[in-house]
Design a protein around this motif. Structure first.
Motif, PDB file in Angstrom:
ATOM      1  N   ALA A 197     -29.373 -11.448 -80.655  1.00 25.95           N
ATOM      2  CA  ALA A 197     -29.075 -10.936 -79.311  1.00 25.95           C
ATOM      3  C   ALA A 197     -28.105 -11.845 -78.563  1.00 25.95           C
ATOM      4  O   ALA A 197     -27.645 -11.503 -77.478  1.00 25.95           O
ATOM      5  CB  ALA A 197     -30.365 -10.781 -78.515  1.00 25.95           C
ATOM      6  N   ASN A 198     -27.818 -13.006 -79.145  1.00 27.71           N
ATOM      7  CA  ASN A 198     -26.859 -13.931 -78.533  1.00 27.71           C
ATOM      8  C   ASN A 198     -25.772 -14.289 -79.543  1.00 27.71           C
ATOM      9  O   ASN A 198     -25.664 -15.440 -79.976  1.00 27.71           O
ATOM     10  CB  ASN A 198     -27.558 -15.226 -78.078  1.00 27.71           C
ATOM     11  N   PRO A 199     -24.947 -13.313 -79.939  1.00 33.57           N
ATOM     12  CA  PRO A 199     -23.954 -13.614 -80.981  1.00 33.57           C
ATOM     13  C   PRO A 199     -22.962 -14.692 -80.557  1.00 33.57           C
ATOM     14  O   PRO A 199     -22.382 -15.367 -81.405  1.00 33.57           O
ATOM     15  CB  PRO A 199     -23.257 -12.267 -81.210  1.00 33.57           C
ATOM     16  N   GLU A 200     -22.801 -14.869 -79.248  1.00 29.88           N
ATOM     17  CA  GLU A 200     -21.886 -15.919 -78.774  1.00 29.88           C
ATOM     18  C   GLU A 200     -22.454 -17.307 -79.041  1.00 29.88           C
ATOM     19  O   GLU A 200     -21.778 -18.313 -78.859  1.00 29.88           O
ATOM     20  CB  GLU A 200     -21.569 -15.731 -77.279  1.00 29.88           C
ATOM     21  N   SER A 201     -23.711 -17.352 -79.478  1.00 29.66           N
ATOM     22  CA  SER A 201     -24.342 -18.644 -79.759  1.00 29.66           C
ATOM     23  C   SER A 201     -24.056 -19.124 -81.175  1.00 29.66           C
ATOM     24  O   SER A 201     -24.281 -20.283 -81.501  1.00 29.66           O
ATOM     25  CB  SER A 201     -25.863 -18.519 -79.604  1.00 29.66           C
ATOM     26  N   GLN A 202     -23.592 -18.245 -82.050  1.00 25.36           N
ATOM     27  CA  GLN A 202     -23.626 -18.566 -83.480  1.00 25.36           C
ATOM     28  C   GLN A 202     -22.613 -19.625 -83.913  1.00 25.36           C
ATOM     29  O   GLN A 202     -22.956 -20.550 -84.644  1.00 25.36           O
ATOM     30  CB  GLN A 202     -23.455 -17.279 -84.295  1.00 25.36           C
ATOM     31  N   LYS A 203     -21.373 -19.494 -83.483  1.00 24.02           N
ATOM     32  CA  LYS A 203     -20.346 -20.459 -83.919  1.00 24.02           C
ATOM     33  C   LYS A 203     -20.329 -21.660 -82.985  1.00 24.02           C
ATOM     34  O   LYS A 203     -20.412 -21.487 -81.762  1.00 24.02           O
ATOM     35  CB  LYS A 203     -18.967 -19.802 -83.900  1.00 24.02           C
ATOM     36  N   MET A 204     -20.160 -22.849 -83.565  1.00 25.81           N
ATOM     37  CA  MET A 204     -20.176 -24.030 -82.694  1.00 25.81           C
ATOM     38  C   MET A 204     -18.764 -24.392 -82.220  1.00 25.81           C
ATOM     39  O   MET A 204     -18.329 -25.542 -82.321  1.00 25.81           O
ATOM     40  CB  MET A 204     -20.847 -25.214 -83.365  1.00 25.81           C
ATOM     41  N   VAL A 205     -18.069 -23.375 -81.743  1.00 26.91           N
ATOM     42  CA  VAL A 205     -16.752 -23.572 -81.115  1.00 26.91           C
ATOM     43  C   VAL A 205     -16.707 -22.644 -79.904  1.00 26.91           C
ATOM     44  O   VAL A 205     -17.361 -21.595 -79.907  1.00 26.91           O
ATOM     45  CB  VAL A 205     -15.589 -23.210 -82.071  1.00 26.91           C
ATOM     46  N   PRO A 206     -15.937 -23.005 -78.880  1.00 28.89           N
ATOM     47  CA  PRO A 206     -15.812 -22.091 -77.742  1.00 28.89           C
ATOM     48  C   PRO A 206     -15.145 -20.785 -78.185  1.00 28.89           C
ATOM     49  O   PRO A 206     -14.280 -20.799 -79.065  1.00 28.89           O
ATOM     50  CB  PRO A 206     -14.909 -22.852 -76.760  1.00 28.89           C
ATOM     51  N   GLU A 207     -15.559 -19.680 -77.583  1.00 29.69           N
ATOM     52  CA  GLU A 207     -14.985 -18.373 -77.943  1.00 29.69           C
ATOM     53  C   GLU A 207     -14.720 -17.574 -76.672  1.00 29.69           C
ATOM     54  O   GLU A 207     -15.492 -17.646 -75.719  1.00 29.69           O
ATOM     55  CB  GLU A 207     -15.979 -17.568 -78.788  1.00 29.69           C
ATOM     56  N   ILE A 208     -13.662 -16.765 -76.709  1.00 30.30           N
ATOM     57  CA  ILE A 208     -13.370 -15.900 -75.569  1.00 30.30           C
ATOM     58  C   ILE A 208     -14.185 -14.627 -75.669  1.00 30.30           C
ATOM     59  O   ILE A 208     -14.310 -14.051 -76.749  1.00 30.30           O
ATOM     60  CB  ILE A 208     -11.893 -15.500 -75.555  1.00 30.30           C
ATOM     61  N   MET A 209     -14.727 -14.194 -74.529  1.00 27.35           N
ATOM     62  CA  MET A 209     -15.411 -12.902 -74.474  1.00 27.35           C
ATOM     63  C   MET A 209     -14.634 -12.015 -73.500  1.00 27.35           C
ATOM     64  O   MET A 209     -14.266 -12.453 -72.408  1.00 27.35           O
ATOM     65  CB  MET A 209     -16.860 -13.083 -74.022  1.00 27.35           C
ATOM     66  N   TYR A 210     -14.392 -10.792 -73.907  1.00 27.28           N
ATOM     67  CA  TYR A 210     -13.595  -9.867 -73.102  1.00 27.28           C
ATOM     68  C   TYR A 210     -14.422  -8.619 -72.787  1.00 27.28           C
ATOM     69  O   TYR A 210     -14.921  -7.953 -73.692  1.00 27.28           O
ATOM     70  CB  TYR A 210     -12.324  -9.480 -73.872  1.00 27.28           C
ATOM     71  N   SER A 211     -14.559  -8.326 -71.496  1.00 29.58           N
ATOM     72  CA  SER A 211     -15.359  -7.179 -71.078  1.00 29.58           C
ATOM     73  C   SER A 211     -14.441  -6.027 -70.681  1.00 29.58           C
ATOM     74  O   SER A 211     -13.769  -6.082 -69.639  1.00 29.58           O
ATOM     75  CB  SER A 211     -16.252  -7.583 -69.901  1.00 29.58           C
ATOM     76  N   GLU A 212     -14.436  -4.998 -71.510  1.00 28.77           N
ATOM     77  CA  GLU A 212     -13.531  -3.868 -71.275  1.00 28.77           C
ATOM     78  C   GLU A 212     -13.856  -3.150 -69.964  1.00 28.77           C
ATOM     79  O   GLU A 212     -12.957  -2.697 -69.256  1.00 28.77           O
ATOM     80  CB  GLU A 212     -13.647  -2.899 -72.459  1.00 28.77           C
ATOM     81  N   ILE A 213     -15.153  -3.070 -69.626  1.00 33.59           N
ATOM     82  CA  ILE A 213     -15.495  -2.304 -68.412  1.00 33.59           C
ATOM     83  C   ILE A 213     -15.051  -3.015 -67.127  1.00 33.59           C
ATOM     84  O   ILE A 213     -14.880  -2.381 -66.100  1.00 33.59           O
ATOM     85  CB  ILE A 213     -16.998  -1.927 -68.315  1.00 33.59           C
ATOM     86  N   LYS A 214     -14.853  -4.326 -67.197  1.00 35.44           N
ATOM     87  CA  LYS A 214     -14.390  -5.024 -65.989  1.00 35.44           C
ATOM     88  C   LYS A 214     -12.861  -5.052 -65.901  1.00 35.44           C
ATOM     89  O   LYS A 214     -12.292  -5.403 -64.877  1.00 35.44           O
ATOM     90  CB  LYS A 214     -14.917  -6.463 -65.991  1.00 35.44           C
ATOM     91  N   CYS A 215     -12.204  -4.733 -66.993  1.00 39.46           N
ATOM     92  CA  CYS A 215     -10.746  -4.884 -67.083  1.00 39.46           C
ATOM     93  C   CYS A 215     -10.023  -3.724 -66.397  1.00 39.46           C
ATOM     94  O   CYS A 215     -10.371  -2.559 -66.595  1.00 39.46           O
ATOM     95  CB  CYS A 215     -10.349  -4.954 -68.554  1.00 39.46           C
ATOM     96  N   VAL A 216      -8.997  -4.053 -65.583  1.00 42.84           N
ATOM     97  CA  VAL A 216      -8.198  -3.008 -64.921  1.00 42.84           C
ATOM     98  C   VAL A 216      -6.797  -2.925 -65.538  1.00 42.84           C
ATOM     99  O   VAL A 216      -5.906  -2.287 -64.977  1.00 42.84           O
ATOM    100  CB  VAL A 216      -8.106  -3.264 -63.395  1.00 42.84           C
ATOM    101  N   LEU A 217      -6.616  -3.574 -66.668  1.00 41.72           N
ATOM    102  CA  LEU A 217      -5.351  -3.557 -67.419  1.00 41.72           C
ATOM    103  C   LEU A 217      -4.150  -4.038 -66.601  1.00 41.72           C
ATOM    104  O   LEU A 217      -3.045  -3.522 -66.735  1.00 41.72           O
ATOM    105  CB  LEU A 217      -5.082  -2.145 -67.974  1.00 41.72           C
ATOM    106  N   CYS A 218      -4.389  -5.033 -65.744  1.00 40.75           N
ATOM    107  CA  CYS A 218      -3.294  -5.556 -64.920  1.00 40.75           C
ATOM    108  C   CYS A 218      -2.308  -6.388 -65.743  1.00 40.75           C
ATOM    109  O   CYS A 218      -1.192  -6.644 -65.313  1.00 40.75           O
ATOM    110  CB  CYS A 218      -3.859  -6.403 -63.785  1.00 40.75           C
TER     111      CYS A 218
END
Ligand code: SF4
Ligand code: SF4
Length: 296
Positions: free
Chosen positions: A33-54
């Motif tokens: 349930a926390n896939p962002e926890s798996q790799k021990m490097v920083p990763e970018i997360m992008y939320s499509e529903i918040k994006c206004v394509l600016c």
């Protein structure tokens, strides 16, 4: 490296707690349930529903890792060096980074803010993840610092670590929440990526050490919810002297994070188990004289 600190939690140990989520895990549970926890490097997360394509992020990226393809933002994660310029440019919080280097002192200063709540509720601090044992030195130092301040401590762990690195962590841990996912070691290796021998050996050693321990079992339909697996788990737990188990029914709360990380969620067809089925599974543990609770 951590990816989150959650205050005022009423899960993962007694009372009101602060949960420190460490990044990095040697296991690869497909239901994580926390896939962002798996790799021990920083990763970018992008939320499509918040994006206004600016496209502010597109213009900010110095290595052209962000493009608009078919009206959607696409991040080339091979090119991205996690410089941070895109999420600084985004005005809609559609981008964020998971993973931050912190010191023991920095974490302790956050944890200590809620001392009054811990004292009133019997709570404290829990190290979770990811896998806190993967950053064994940091976890041991943080737990020692918490104990020095008189705080109750817990760890939420898969138990997958060499005993000599696990032991210094346990020295300052009041409660171990140990996940046992499946008893068949071949299946464990096939589905989760590592065998379970080390985990089961460590479970025995934790009990022998006299530590408070609760075994937690995620119930994932089609993966580990067979009567055989749960009966074997209950018998193993009872035989080594475990007194309490928590059953954690599968949920899909982490699904959107897979999209945000540009990964595929492979459990789309798995349904949440029914209350009746979970109730029938609890009986297996109760019959083995284990105090049994649904949820953690
Ligand atoms: S973190 Fe930096 S390199 Fe990665 S996509 Fe954003 S701006 Fe580009
Ligand atoms: S800056 Fe933010 S809102 Fe704008 S396109 Fe990029 S992710 Fe979307």
């Amino acid at each position: 490296m951590i990816f989150d600190i959650q205050r005022y939690s009423i899960h993962d140990g007694p009372g009101i707690r602060t949960i420190v989520f460490l990044k990095g895990c040697p296991l690869r549970c497909p239901w994580c349930a926390n896939p962002e926890s798996q790799k021990m490097v920083p990763e970018i997360m992008y939320s499509e529903i918040k994006c206004v394509l600016c496209q502010r992020c597109v213009n900010a990226c110095p290595v052209n890792a962000i493009k608009v393809i078919n009206g959607k933002i696409h991040i080339d994660r091979e090119l991205c060096n996690v410089c941070g310029l895109c999420w600084e440019a985004c005005l809609n919080e559609a981008l964020k980074v998971a993973g931050k280097e912190v010191t023991v002192k920095e974490v302790l200063s956050i944890v200590e803010k809620d001392r009054i709540f811990y004292e009133r509720s019997g709570g404290g601090v829990t190290l979770s993840g990811g896998e806190p044992l993967m950053q064994a030195e940091f976890s041991a130092a943080l737990l020692a610092a918490c104990k020095k301040k008189g705080l109750n401590t817990a760890i939420e762990t898969s138990g997958y670590q060499k005993w000599e690195l696990f032991l210094p962590i346990l020295e300052n841990t009041d409660l171990v929440l140990l996940d046992i996912k499946m008893m068949n070691t071949d299946l464990h290796r096939k589905i989760i990526g590592v065998p379970n021998n080390l985990i089961l050996d460590n479970a025995r050693k934790i009990v022998e050490l006299g530590k408070d321990i609760i075994v937690r079992i995620p119930i994932i339909p089609g993966y580990n919810d067979s009567i055989e697996n749960l009966r074997n788990t209950a018998e193993f737990a009872a035989n080594i002297g475990i007194k309490e188990v928590h059953l954690l029914p599968y949920h899909r709360l982490g699904e959107s994070k897979y999209n945000q990380l540009g990964r595929i969620y492979n459990l789309k067809d798995v349904n949440v188990p029914s209350t009746n089925y979970i109730e029938s599974l609890t009986q297996i543990f109760i019959k083995n004289n284990l105090k049994t609770q649904v949820g953690g």
